[in-house]
Design a protein around this motif. Sequence first.
Motif, PDB file in Angstrom:
ATOM      1  N   LEU A  24       4.417  -2.059 -10.221  1.00  0.00           N
ATOM      2  CA  LEU A  24       2.985  -1.905 -10.470  1.00  0.00           C
ATOM      3  C   LEU A  24       2.540  -2.638 -11.729  1.00  0.00           C
ATOM      4  O   LEU A  24       1.359  -3.001 -11.864  1.00  0.00           O
ATOM      5  N   LEU A  25       3.452  -2.853 -12.649  1.00  0.00           N
ATOM      6  CA  LEU A  25       3.124  -3.559 -13.888  1.00  0.00           C
ATOM      7  C   LEU A  25       3.090  -5.074 -13.707  1.00  0.00           C
ATOM      8  O   LEU A  25       2.694  -5.791 -14.625  1.00  0.00           O
ATOM      9  N   MET A  26       3.504  -5.555 -12.558  1.00  0.00           N
ATOM     10  CA  MET A  26       3.575  -6.993 -12.302  1.00  0.00           C
ATOM     11  C   MET A  26       2.381  -7.434 -11.474  1.00  0.00           C
ATOM     12  O   MET A  26       1.860  -6.690 -10.646  1.00  0.00           O
ATOM     13  N   GLY A  27       1.962  -8.662 -11.692  1.00  0.00           N
ATOM     14  CA  GLY A  27       0.895  -9.242 -10.886  1.00  0.00           C
ATOM     15  C   GLY A  27       1.444  -9.757  -9.563  1.00  0.00           C
ATOM     16  O   GLY A  27       2.657  -9.770  -9.326  1.00  0.00           O
ATOM     17  N   GLU A  28       0.541 -10.201  -8.701  1.00  0.00           N
ATOM     18  CA  GLU A  28       0.947 -10.677  -7.392  1.00  0.00           C
ATOM     19  C   GLU A  28       1.741 -11.974  -7.471  1.00  0.00           C
ATOM     20  O   GLU A  28       2.446 -12.332  -6.526  1.00  0.00           O
ATOM     21  N   ARG A  29       1.626 -12.702  -8.584  1.00  0.00           N
ATOM     22  CA  ARG A  29       2.387 -13.951  -8.705  1.00  0.00           C
ATOM     23  C   ARG A  29       3.894 -13.687  -8.875  1.00  0.00           C
ATOM     24  O   ARG A  29       4.701 -14.609  -8.772  1.00  0.00           O
ATOM     25  N   TRP A  30       4.256 -12.451  -9.162  1.00  0.00           N
ATOM     26  CA  TRP A  30       5.655 -12.073  -9.304  1.00  0.00           C
ATOM     27  C   TRP A  30       6.219 -11.566  -7.986  1.00  0.00           C
ATOM     28  O   TRP A  30       7.091 -10.703  -7.954  1.00  0.00           O
ATOM     29  N   ARG A  31       5.768 -12.114  -6.884  1.00  0.00           N
ATOM     30  CA  ARG A  31       6.149 -11.611  -5.558  1.00  0.00           C
ATOM     31  C   ARG A  31       7.657 -11.650  -5.338  1.00  0.00           C
ATOM     32  O   ARG A  31       8.244 -10.696  -4.835  1.00  0.00           O
ATOM     33  N   ARG A  32       8.309 -12.758  -5.706  1.00  0.00           N
ATOM     34  CA  ARG A  32       9.748 -12.866  -5.482  1.00  0.00           C
ATOM     35  C   ARG A  32      10.519 -11.830  -6.293  1.00  0.00           C
ATOM     36  O   ARG A  32      11.515 -11.279  -5.825  1.00  0.00           O
ATOM     37  N   VAL A  33      10.058 -11.569  -7.500  1.00  0.00           N
ATOM     38  CA  VAL A  33      10.712 -10.558  -8.323  1.00  0.00           C
ATOM     39  C   VAL A  33      10.530  -9.180  -7.692  1.00  0.00           C
ATOM     40  O   VAL A  33      11.467  -8.363  -7.660  1.00  0.00           O
ATOM     41  N   LYS A  34       9.340  -8.906  -7.179  1.00  0.00           N
ATOM     42  CA  LYS A  34       9.094  -7.620  -6.519  1.00  0.00           C
ATOM     43  C   LYS A  34       9.989  -7.451  -5.298  1.00  0.00           C
ATOM     44  O   LYS A  34      10.521  -6.362  -5.053  1.00  0.00           O
ATOM     45  N   ILE A  35      10.152  -8.528  -4.545  1.00  0.00           N
ATOM     46  CA  ILE A  35      11.031  -8.460  -3.375  1.00  0.00           C
ATOM     47  C   ILE A  35      12.452  -8.114  -3.805  1.00  0.00           C
ATOM     48  O   ILE A  35      13.131  -7.274  -3.184  1.00  0.00           O
ATOM     49  N   GLY A 116      -1.996  -8.229   1.895  1.00  0.00           N
ATOM     50  CA  GLY A 116      -2.776  -7.357   1.029  1.00  0.00           C
ATOM     51  C   GLY A 116      -2.024  -7.124  -0.270  1.00  0.00           C
ATOM     52  O   GLY A 116      -0.909  -7.629  -0.462  1.00  0.00           O
ATOM     53  N   ALA A 117      -2.633  -6.377  -1.146  1.00  0.00           N
ATOM     54  CA  ALA A 117      -2.052  -6.152  -2.480  1.00  0.00           C
ATOM     55  C   ALA A 117      -1.151  -4.918  -2.479  1.00  0.00           C
ATOM     56  O   ALA A 117      -1.340  -3.983  -1.704  1.00  0.00           O
ATOM     57  N   HIS A 118      -0.147  -4.949  -3.372  1.00  0.00           N
ATOM     58  CA  HIS A 118       0.700  -3.795  -3.708  1.00  0.00           C
ATOM     59  C   HIS A 118       1.504  -3.272  -2.521  1.00  0.00           C
ATOM     60  O   HIS A 118       1.778  -2.065  -2.439  1.00  0.00           O
ATOM     61  N   PHE A 119       1.900  -4.140  -1.610  1.00  0.00           N
ATOM     62  CA  PHE A 119       2.710  -3.671  -0.485  1.00  0.00           C
ATOM     63  C   PHE A 119       4.047  -3.109  -0.963  1.00  0.00           C
ATOM     64  O   PHE A 119       4.476  -2.041  -0.517  1.00  0.00           O
ATOM     65  N   HIS A 120       4.714  -3.808  -1.863  1.00  0.00           N
ATOM     66  CA  HIS A 120       6.060  -3.415  -2.285  1.00  0.00           C
ATOM     67  C   HIS A 120       6.084  -2.090  -3.056  1.00  0.00           C
ATOM     68  O   HIS A 120       6.915  -1.218  -2.755  1.00  0.00           O
ATOM     69  N   PRO A 121       5.214  -1.885  -4.042  1.00  0.00           N
ATOM     70  CA  PRO A 121       5.239  -0.558  -4.681  1.00  0.00           C
ATOM     71  C   PRO A 121       4.831   0.567  -3.744  1.00  0.00           C
ATOM     72  O   PRO A 121       5.369   1.687  -3.845  1.00  0.00           O
ATOM     73  N   MET A 122       3.913   0.308  -2.818  1.00  0.00           N
ATOM     74  CA  MET A 122       3.530   1.363  -1.875  1.00  0.00           C
ATOM     75  C   MET A 122       4.692   1.741  -0.973  1.00  0.00           C
ATOM     76  O   MET A 122       4.861   2.921  -0.623  1.00  0.00           O
ATOM     77  N   LEU A 123       5.510   0.763  -0.582  1.00  0.00           N
ATOM     78  CA  LEU A 123       6.679   1.072   0.229  1.00  0.00           C
ATOM     79  C   LEU A 123       7.662   1.951  -0.544  1.00  0.00           C
ATOM     80  O   LEU A 123       8.227   2.906   0.006  1.00  0.00           O
ATOM     81  N   GLN A 124       7.847   1.664  -1.825  1.00  0.00           N
ATOM     82  CA  GLN A 124       8.744   2.480  -2.640  1.00  0.00           C
ATOM     83  C   GLN A 124       8.193   3.887  -2.866  1.00  0.00           C
ATOM     84  O   GLN A 124       8.945   4.867  -2.831  1.00  0.00           O
ATOM     85  N   PHE A 125       6.882   4.001  -3.102  1.00  0.00           N
ATOM     86  CA  PHE A 125       6.292   5.336  -3.248  1.00  0.00           C
ATOM     87  C   PHE A 125       6.415   6.129  -1.948  1.00  0.00           C
ATOM     88  O   PHE A 125       6.614   7.351  -1.970  1.00  0.00           O
ATOM     89  N   LEU A 126       6.288   5.437  -0.815  1.00  0.00           N
ATOM     90  CA  LEU A 126       6.454   6.118   0.468  1.00  0.00           C
ATOM     91  C   LEU A 126       7.881   6.639   0.617  1.00  0.00           C
ATOM     92  O   LEU A 126       8.103   7.786   1.046  1.00  0.00           O
TER      93      LEU A 126
END
Length: 554
Positions: A24-35, A116-126
């Motif tokens: 959540l602290l990362m912007g969308e440009r950090w997509r690879r890091v989020k993955i 859309g935005a915040h897919f990866h953190p939402m998956l983890q919260f789920l």
Amino acid sequence: MTPMLHHLLIAPIVLPLVAASIMLLMGERWRRVKIGINLASILGLLALTWYLLQQLDQGHFGQDGTAVAVYLLGNWPSWLGIVLAVDRLSLVMVLLSSALGLAVLVYSVARWDRAGAHFHPMLQFLLMGLNGAFLTGDLFNLFVFFELLLAASYGLILHGSGSMRIRAGLHYITVNLAASSLFLIGVSLMYSVTGTLSMADMAAGVGSLASQERMLFEAGAAVLGVAFLVKAAVWPLNFWLPSAYAAACPPVAAMFVIMTKVGVYSILRVWTLLFGPEAGESMLFGADWLLYGGMATIVFGAIGILSSQDLARMAGFSVLVSSGTLLAAVGFAEGQVTGAALFYLVVSTLSVAAFFMLIELVERGRTPAAAMLALTLEAFGAANPDPVDGPEVEVVGVAIPAAMAFLGLSFVFCALLMAGLPPLSGFIAKFALLSAVLNPLGLQENSQALATGGTAQWIMLGLLIASGLFVVISMTRSGIRIFWAPQGRVVPRLRLMEAAPVGGLLAVCIVLTFYSGPVMRYMDDAARSLYAPQEYIQAVQTAPLVVRSEGGQP
């Protein structure tokens, strides 16, 4: 067990919480890091849960060698603080949700996570909400984790936007908010009688309730049960599910398959604890509603499957058939039936999730005009002029070798698993379920199956056979239209990371076919412990506090 290993019991909740907070602290440009963070978290969950499952089954984690491990948060006693109770069933559910999360993550990386935005953190919260609901030992925190996973699901069901998703998402949100209100009302009524929110402490005192207190307690349990049944999508409270799941993007719909299983798990956990043999006059309270409500859900879902022209709606109705089968099996109130139902739960969840992801790959090779060639589609107006799935119109992926063969075989495997036909694990699950239901010698004296005089068993037999037949008819009709009818089909362009999750989930179902014996034995052990809850209750009530030395070390 060392204190460090003991803390692993809370790791399935903490790990996705930490991963989601960082992302959540990362912007969308950090997509690879989020993955990368998302992938590391889910792989860690899988490894951790498998280790806990092995250790618990061998009696290394439980209190005094039992198959129940207890974690007291804040080192407060169970009647005063928050408690996690880990047993065979809860770990199976955590492992199932983690495996599904891995497949969904890999599939979404191809393109859906960018819709859309915040897919990866939402998956983890789920995942955090799911794991917490499976591991918690008190009703209030079950509500908290329910709301956490629902909050994440609200964002995920709207992921990708589009008017159809927004409309279905609003229905989904409204229904679940109403169910959450009923959840709180039911828990409040039960707390007013027992003075505790711990399920173990509550179960220990049900048998000694006075007549008036018992009536209020049962009223609260009935309201709570309605909330669970809404989430389990029982008929007639399931009108929202097929449209909502069909409107969601494919990876989200696949992940949502386990959402109804949370409702089934909650019913199974709370009902067997509170209304078992020790409940006195309240024993098997509501069993008829579970039994016949589940059967009605099977009928509704099977008719929906047969009448569906759209594959996504067909998959949604398949979720209803699965949920109805599980609820009816729970209603029989017998350990052997429930053990077979738990095996069916795993197989049906994996197969329907794979089918949701397969649908988009299958439809990708069909031109928009081809979808209009079927007369039934024209007659019923099933074609959707509103392209809610914007990314689907793009040319995606590369033409992998034997793409059509992969799609065709995967479609056949999904059909066999969902219909329960031999030789795959779907058949083994249904056969084991029917064998347990129709075997009067194996039924317990207090089972609901014996109370019905045999009528319910034969109705269940007919419904399972009929629902499987309806799946075969509908899948055959769709398969002919998609793969064999001359529709000017082009070879779809698939990415390996889209095909791999579908093949992986189906491969797990195939592996379960060969290892059905040990898996069934494990499920039977889990079911027997549910219908003999004394071990669970005693483990929670006698869980020792951590004693610290003068130096502050445990």
